[in-house]
Design a protein around this motif. Structure first.
Motif, PDB file in Angstrom:
ATOM      1  N   ALA A  64      18.607  -8.700 -30.164  1.00  7.10           N
ATOM      2  CA  ALA A  64      17.079  -8.059 -30.264  1.00  7.10           C
ATOM      3  C   ALA A  64      17.337  -6.614 -30.706  1.00  7.10           C
ATOM      4  O   ALA A  64      16.466  -5.897 -31.164  1.00  7.10           O
ATOM      5  N   ARG A  65      18.725  -6.063 -30.444  1.00 11.02           N
ATOM      6  CA  ARG A  65      18.740  -4.698 -30.788  1.00 11.02           C
ATOM      7  C   ARG A  65      18.380  -4.094 -32.131  1.00 11.02           C
ATOM      8  O   ARG A  65      17.490  -3.080 -32.183  1.00 11.02           O
ATOM      9  N   PRO A  66      18.618  -4.976 -33.191  1.00 11.74           N
ATOM     10  CA  PRO A  66      18.251  -4.343 -34.487  1.00 11.74           C
ATOM     11  C   PRO A  66      16.814  -3.968 -34.495  1.00 11.74           C
ATOM     12  O   PRO A  66      16.258  -2.919 -35.002  1.00 11.74           O
ATOM     13  N   SER A  67      16.029  -5.029 -34.016  1.00 13.59           N
ATOM     14  CA  SER A  67      14.451  -4.910 -34.022  1.00 13.59           C
ATOM     15  C   SER A  67      13.933  -4.024 -33.396  1.00 13.59           C
ATOM     16  O   SER A  67      12.984  -3.231 -33.261  1.00 13.59           O
ATOM     17  N   VAL A  68      14.521  -3.713 -32.067  1.00 13.97           N
ATOM     18  CA  VAL A  68      14.231  -2.477 -30.803  1.00 13.97           C
ATOM     19  C   VAL A  68      14.236  -1.188 -31.537  1.00 13.97           C
ATOM     20  O   VAL A  68      13.637  -0.479 -31.727  1.00 13.97           O
ATOM     21  N   LEU A  69      15.594  -1.321 -32.296  1.00 15.94           N
ATOM     22  CA  LEU A  69      15.929  -0.032 -32.999  1.00 15.94           C
ATOM     23  C   LEU A  69      14.676   0.443 -33.908  1.00 15.94           C
ATOM     24  O   LEU A  69      14.361   1.658 -34.106  1.00 15.94           O
ATOM     25  N   ALA A  70      14.474  -0.769 -34.930  1.00 17.93           N
ATOM     26  CA  ALA A  70      13.635  -0.678 -35.807  1.00 17.93           C
ATOM     27  C   ALA A  70      12.170  -0.055 -35.512  1.00 17.93           C
ATOM     28  O   ALA A  70      11.644   0.773 -35.835  1.00 17.93           O
ATOM     29  N   ARG A  71      11.837  -0.622 -34.281  1.00 15.86           N
ATOM     30  CA  ARG A  71      10.507  -0.286 -33.475  1.00 15.86           C
ATOM     31  C   ARG A  71      10.593   1.144 -33.114  1.00 15.86           C
ATOM     32  O   ARG A  71       9.645   1.822 -33.249  1.00 15.86           O
ATOM     33  N   HIS A  72      11.895   1.576 -32.521  1.00 21.11           N
ATOM     34  CA  HIS A  72      12.038   2.938 -32.192  1.00 21.11           C
ATOM     35  C   HIS A  72      11.738   3.953 -33.158  1.00 21.11           C
ATOM     36  O   HIS A  72      11.180   4.836 -33.051  1.00 21.11           O
TER      37      HIS A  72
END
Ligand code: C2E
Ligand code: MG
Ligand code: MG
Length: 697
Positions: A64-72
């Motif tokens: 999930a980390r890539p999308s979380v980062l993109a969100r951030h």
């Protein structure tokens, strides 16, 4: 207004943050936790101090980390975002689902941090999933489901309901569930369901119902009451399936367990129940219950000649005729192949039983038409009475069986009441059967040989092996008595084997010493021929051991055996034929004579039954002559049995009979006596030879 210290807004706010059930955190633009409340740390399983300075990325699983980062990043670029669900990971590695939202939070000058609030929605998600599964089941199950409100008005149905009943939801919504009531149940029945629901909150059972098209069907139904928090009835959930077919199949199985499919009559099992009731009734009412065991005479012959479907039709016709003799309360049952039973109840006078039994016999007088055939059949009846003879169920059956046995033995087409004398006779038979087993072990048997004479030369050319039982206390027991017993008990197979081996030894002696072409005929019971191992008995090897071929013995078989030539019988016949062993049909003319099988099975000899020989003054002469002409045409030889007088001998010789056997010449003799006769005979012909030689010189 003066504020009390504990109402200080800042303190209050902090207290709220501490206690709030929502996780709240401030995350800086690099993604580090700057501040978290206890709920936030709790959700992820950290302590507050462990969390501070830690990157928020550790809270998310790898994928999930890539999308979380993109969100951030998106947040940093564009500001506030709508909340969304995220898979997350606790410190201990366990998974959870969170709902989170972020808003811009200017905590430090010139830098926009992020205020995040988080809810743990793991359980909520699980519940949702459960609900989704439940709904899928509801939609796809083959069980029909209907939900009503407290007033029994329909609020929901599933697709299976529509499939099963034909009703759609539009047609059903809001309608009274009682519309399905069937007139096959009365009000009391529905009242009982209602009462059970009130008391137990659940009812399960079978209900007749009607489909939209009006067709009745049987459904297995369960009804569950759903109550609200205040314990008021909220819904009724009705789940049901159509069991009409299953029920019909069950009924069929139950029927088959109790009734016979050929005749539709109660079978042996049901018969047992009815007889038990009959016995009870006799005791209770002081009346008589009579058991009539009815056996079709010669059914097997009919079955064998006309085929099984004809046999079945005969049985069906017989059952119809028997049913005509049945009075209310009586039972006609089929308890075996050709065995029927009639249970008469409530009888006051024994004469009544005899009247009915005679009526049964009379029903058999008219022939049965099967296709183009008219079949005459008769019956034998054995009767036992309760309570006169016995009050025990088993004994009642045994007694009737014994009486039936006597009826059959006395020439069929008659009835016999059970008597103690029959009982004694049956006991004797039973004891004899026991003795028979021992007799084989103790070698109480001897084989005697009855000479067979060539009617043209007067010479003894063969003999028939006839077994004798030297019983230690009873004396000589006739084979007519013990052979049937040996057949019933299966002992005939070892006994028959022993007899054959005796005969082989004897024929070897006769051939070697006196008459090189001598033959010994050995009687064969059908049971022996139907036994699989029969052809493997090694008689051929035994013959060879004495330097003999199959030609030395003849097997005497019965007409019935050929009529019912099952594969095993055929195989045995062929095996003997291949070994060169001859076949004779014994007691010819008394059974179901057929010319075709004489050819088919390459029979060598016919033995005319002695009843025809005894009647040479009457029709016997024509019959003997017909048999002889026919046999010769087919290339068979004829032996006349039971020749007792010179006159009989002369008549038989004059009509072309080949051989004769009977008391005129000799009864069955011990081996030595037979050999003595052959010795004399050889000496006489030797003298004749010598005379001839002398006269020639
Ligand atoms: P069957 O094969 O027809 O034998 C002929 C019967 O007629 C014999 O009775 C014989 O003693 C009797 N007999 C012979 N000549 C005369 C006569 O001139 N007048 C009269 N009235 N009777 C005569 P037996 O020995 O009592 O045997 C009876 C039956 O028992 C035989 O009938 C045969 O079916 C059966 N049996 C005898 N021995 C054996 C055997 O070893 N094996 C089998 N399976 N059956 C046997
Ligand atoms: Mg015989
Ligand atoms: Mg015979």
């Amino acid at each position: 207004m003066k504020q009390r210290p504990d109402r200080d807004p800042d303190r209050l706010m902090r207290a709220i943050l501490r206690r709030a059930p929502v996780g709240i955190a401030v995350i800086d633009y690099e993604g580090r936790h700057i501040s978290v409340n206890p709920a936030y740390a709790d959700i992820y399983g950290y302590t507050i101090s462990d969390m501070l300075g830690e990157s928020f990325l550790v809270l998310f699983p790898e994928e999930a980390r890539p999308s979380v980062l993109a969100r951030h990043q998106g947040f940093l670029d564009n500001g506030d975002q709508l909340g969304s669900e995220w898979p997350a990971i606790r410190r201990d590695g366990s998974r959870l689902t969170v709902w989170s939202n972020s808003v811009s939070f200017p905590s430090r000058p010139g830098l926009s941090d992020r205020l995040v609030y988080v809810l743990d929605i793991t359980n909520h998600k699980k519940a949702q999933e459960q609900e989704r599964i439940a709904n899928t089941v509801y939609q796809t199950t083959s069980e029909a489901i209907m939900v009503t409100d407290a007033d029994r008005r329909i609020v929901a149905i599933n697709p299976a309901f529509t499939r099963l009943t034909g009703w759609s939801f539009d047609e059903m919504e809001g309608r009274d569930a009682q519309m399905f009531r069937s007139d096959r149940h009365d009000d009391a029945f529905y009242g009982e369901i209602r009462r059970t629901l009130e008391e137990d909150g659940f009812w399960k059972g079978e209900l007749w119902d009607r489909r939209k098209d009006g067709e009745h069907y049987l459904r297995e139904t369960s009804i569950t009451v759903v109550r609200d928090v205040l314990d008021h009835v909220k819904n009724y959930v009705v789940v049901f399936s159509d069991i009409t077919e299953r029920k019909a199949a069950e009924d069929l199985i139950r029927w088959q367990a109790n009734y016979d499919s050929v005749t539709g009559l109660p079978n042996r099992h049901m018969f047992g129940k009815r007889l038990a009731q009959g016995v009870q009734q006799a005791t209770a009412d002081h009346t008589i219950t009579a058991l009539l065991m009815i056996d079709l005479d010669r059914f097997k012959e009919i079955n064998d000649t006309l085929g099984h479907s004809a046999g079945d039709r005969l049985l069906a016709e017989v059952s119809t005729r028997l049913k005509e003799c049945e009075r209310p309360g009586d039972t006609v049952a089929r308890i075996g192949g050709d065995e029927f039973a009639l249970i008469l109840t409530g009888i006051l006078d024994i004469d009544e039983v005899e009247t009915i039994a005679r009526e049964v016999l009379a029903r058999f007088e008219a022939p049965v038409e099967i296709g183009y055939e008219r079949v005459f059949s008769s019956a034998s009846i054995g009767i036992s009475l309760c309570p006169r003879d016995t009050q025990s169920l088993e004994e009642l059956i045994q007694n009737a069986d014994q009486a039936l046995y006597a009826a059959k033995a006395s020439g069929r087409n008659c009835l016999y009441f059970f008597t103690p004398a029959l009982q004694r006779a049956a006991n004797v038979r039973m004891r004899l059967a026991n003795d028979l087993r021992q007799a084989i072990a103790e070698r109480q048997f001897v084989v005697h040989y009855q000479p067979v004479v060539d009617l043209r030369t007067g010479q003894i050319v063969k003999a028939e092996a006839l077994v004798r039982w030297q019983h230690p206390t009873r004396g000589l027991v006739s084979p007519a008595t013990f052979i049937p017993l040996a057949e019933e008990t299966g002992l005939i197979v070892p006994l028959g084997d022993w007899i054959a081996r005796q005969a082989i030894v004897e024929v070897a002696r006769c051939r070697n010493m006196y008459a090189p072409d001598f033959q010994i005929a050995i009687n064969q019971s059908p049971t022996q021929f139907r036994t699989a191992a029969f052809s493997g008995l090694g008689w051929v090897a035994e013959l060879a051991r004495h330097g003999l071929t199959g030609k030395a013995i003849v097997l005497e078989i019965t007409e019935g055996l050929l009529l019912n030539a099952e594969p095993q019988v055929m195989a045995n016949l062929i095996a003997f034929r291949d070994a060169g062993i001859e076949m004779a049909v014994d007691d010819f003319g008394t059974g179901y004579s057929s010319l075709a099988y004489l050819r088919k099975f390459e029979i060598d000899t016919l033995k005319i039954d002695r009843s025809f020989v005894a009647d040479l003054d009457g029709v016997g002469l024509d019959i003997c002559e017909a048999i002889i002409v026919m046999a010769h045409r087919l290339g068979l030889e004829v032996v006349a049995e039971g020749v007792e007088t010179e006159q009989q001998r002369d008549v038989l010789a004059s009509i072309g009979c080949d051989h004769a056997q009977g008391f005129l010449y000799a009864p069955a003799l011990p081996g030595e006596a037979l050999e003595a006769l052959l010795r004399e005979q050889a000496a006489r012909s030797g003298e004749a030879d010598n005379r001839w030689k002398a006269s020639a010189e």
